[in-house]
Design a protein around this motif. Structure first.
Motif, PDB file in Angstrom:
ATOM      1  N   ASP A   2       0.908  -1.209  -0.166  1.00  0.00           N
ATOM      2  CA  ASP A   2      -0.040   0.097   0.090  1.00  0.00           C
ATOM      3  C   ASP A   2       0.832   1.269  -0.098  1.00  0.00           C
ATOM      4  OD1 ASP A   2      -2.438   1.678   0.368  1.00  0.00           O
ATOM      5  OD2 ASP A   2      -1.971   1.889   2.611  1.00  0.00           O
ATOM      6  N   ALA A  28      -1.201   3.906  -4.536  1.00  0.00           N
ATOM      7  CA  ALA A  28      -2.816   3.645  -4.105  1.00  0.00           C
ATOM      8  C   ALA A  28      -3.269   5.099  -3.873  1.00  0.00           C
ATOM      9  CB  ALA A  28      -2.820   2.858  -2.669  1.00  0.00           C
ATOM     10  N   GLU A  70     -10.665   7.450  -2.457  1.00  0.00           N
ATOM     11  CA  GLU A  70      -9.882   6.384  -2.012  1.00  0.00           C
ATOM     12  C   GLU A  70      -8.276   6.877  -2.425  1.00  0.00           C
ATOM     13  OE1 GLU A  70     -11.362   2.894  -3.435  1.00  0.00           O
ATOM     14  OE2 GLU A  70     -12.832   2.674  -1.985  1.00  0.00           O
ATOM     15  N   ARG A 265      -0.442   6.698   6.163  1.00  0.00           N
ATOM     16  CA  ARG A 265      -2.011   6.528   6.785  1.00  0.00           C
ATOM     17  C   ARG A 265      -2.222   6.694   8.180  1.00  0.00           C
ATOM     18  NH1 ARG A 265      -5.040   5.392   2.064  1.00  0.00           N
ATOM     19  NH2 ARG A 265      -4.155   3.956   0.693  1.00  0.00           N
ATOM     20  N   ALA A 272      -6.488   2.620   4.499  1.00  0.00           N
ATOM     21  CA  ALA A 272      -6.519   1.996   3.217  1.00  0.00           C
ATOM     22  C   ALA A 272      -7.962   1.512   2.939  1.00  0.00           C
ATOM     23  CB  ALA A 272      -5.273   0.835   3.204  1.00  0.00           C
TER      24      ALA A 272
END
Length: 277
Positions: A2, A28, A70, A265, A272
């Protein structure tokens, strides 16, 4: 893996072009920091307020985060002397994808405000809303200590390796930034590394010992990668900036996972997306 790029001025490329490059490289998510250019009147896009403060805006970043939640989150650059800062940040917190504040010290006047404790009001606002604060303070990193001490609840992120912008290419130091690792509420953004800290071509072998030093000081959970591609493409492609870390033999897979996505994140509270069944 990720992968999250913690700083891209995606408005320069356009959202769709940015997405295409992200897809090609396996990225991502991107933290969209809207920036067009420096002018005599401030950092565009934005406008000068009556008291002389400059208010940045991010229409393209906000639109990208709403259209592709996203893939894009965004931060907002803020001026600590903005008289309407409380209401401005209150408005931003309602925007989908808004994750953090950023404050920059590029001029002597901005540096003086920072050194003299003039960011307290901004940090009280950040604390009230639980927002991380990215800090660009080239040549002034030690002055961040006063704020880290007074605001232990605020998560700070040192921008651009904490390097001085005026050092000769490849010769900027990271001593001051590494020293800030003693504060648990300070994290480190590995951005512009090839421009400021390396004198070698890709894969920038001279960067690995410097990144290792930062990792040993902060731990991988407090180090995040950013390409800042539109500002650094004279030095490296987006792919080279990413692959110099992803393919580094000296880094463990766990370290790569944190640097290339996990830390961003966690600090931005941007989980994620769940894989579709």
């Amino acid at each position: 893996m990720d992968i999250v790029d913690a700083q891209v001025h995606a408005n320069v490329l356009g959202t769709e072009v940015t997405l295409a490059i992200m897809d090609a490289l396996g990225i991502a998510g991107v933290v969209f920091d809207e920036f067009d250019r420096f002018t005599q009147d401030g950092l565009l896009p934005g406008y000068r307020l009556a008291n002389g403060a400059f208010r940045c805006v991010g229409p393209n970043a906000e639109a990208a985060a709403m259209s592709h939640p996203e893939r894009f989150a965004f931060l907002m650059r803020v001026d600590p002397t903005d008289p309407g800062l409380e209401s401005w940040v209150e408005t931003l917190t309602a925007a989908p994808g808004f994750k953090a504040l950023r404050t920059t010290m590029f001029t002597p006047a901005e540096g003086a405000v920072f050194e003299e404790g003039g960011h307290d009001r901004l940090l009280k606002i950040a604390r009230a809303h639980g927002l991380p604060v990215f800090v660009t303070c080239p040549g002034r990193v030690p002055h961040l200590a006063q704020y880290a001490q007074r605001f232990p609840e605020v998560q700070f992120v040192i921008d651009h390796c904490g390097a001085a912008f005026d050092a000769p290419p490849g010769q900027a130091g990271i001593d001051d930034a590494v020293a800030m690792a003693s504060y648990a509420n300070v994290a480190y953004k590995w951005a512009h590394a090839a421009s400021f800290l390396s004198s070698e071509p890709y894969p920038f072998g001279d960067l690995e010992p410097k990144l290792r030093r930062a990792l040993d000081a902060y731990g991988p959970q407090r180090v995040m990668w950013a390409s800042d591609y539109t500002m650094t493409r004279h030095r490296a492609t987006w792919a080279e900036t990413l692959f110099s870390i992803r393919d580094a033999a000296s880094l463990s897979e766990d370290e790569k996972s944190w640097i290339l996505g996990g830390t961003a994140r966690q600090i931005l509270k941007w989980p994620a997306p769940q894989a579709s069944s």
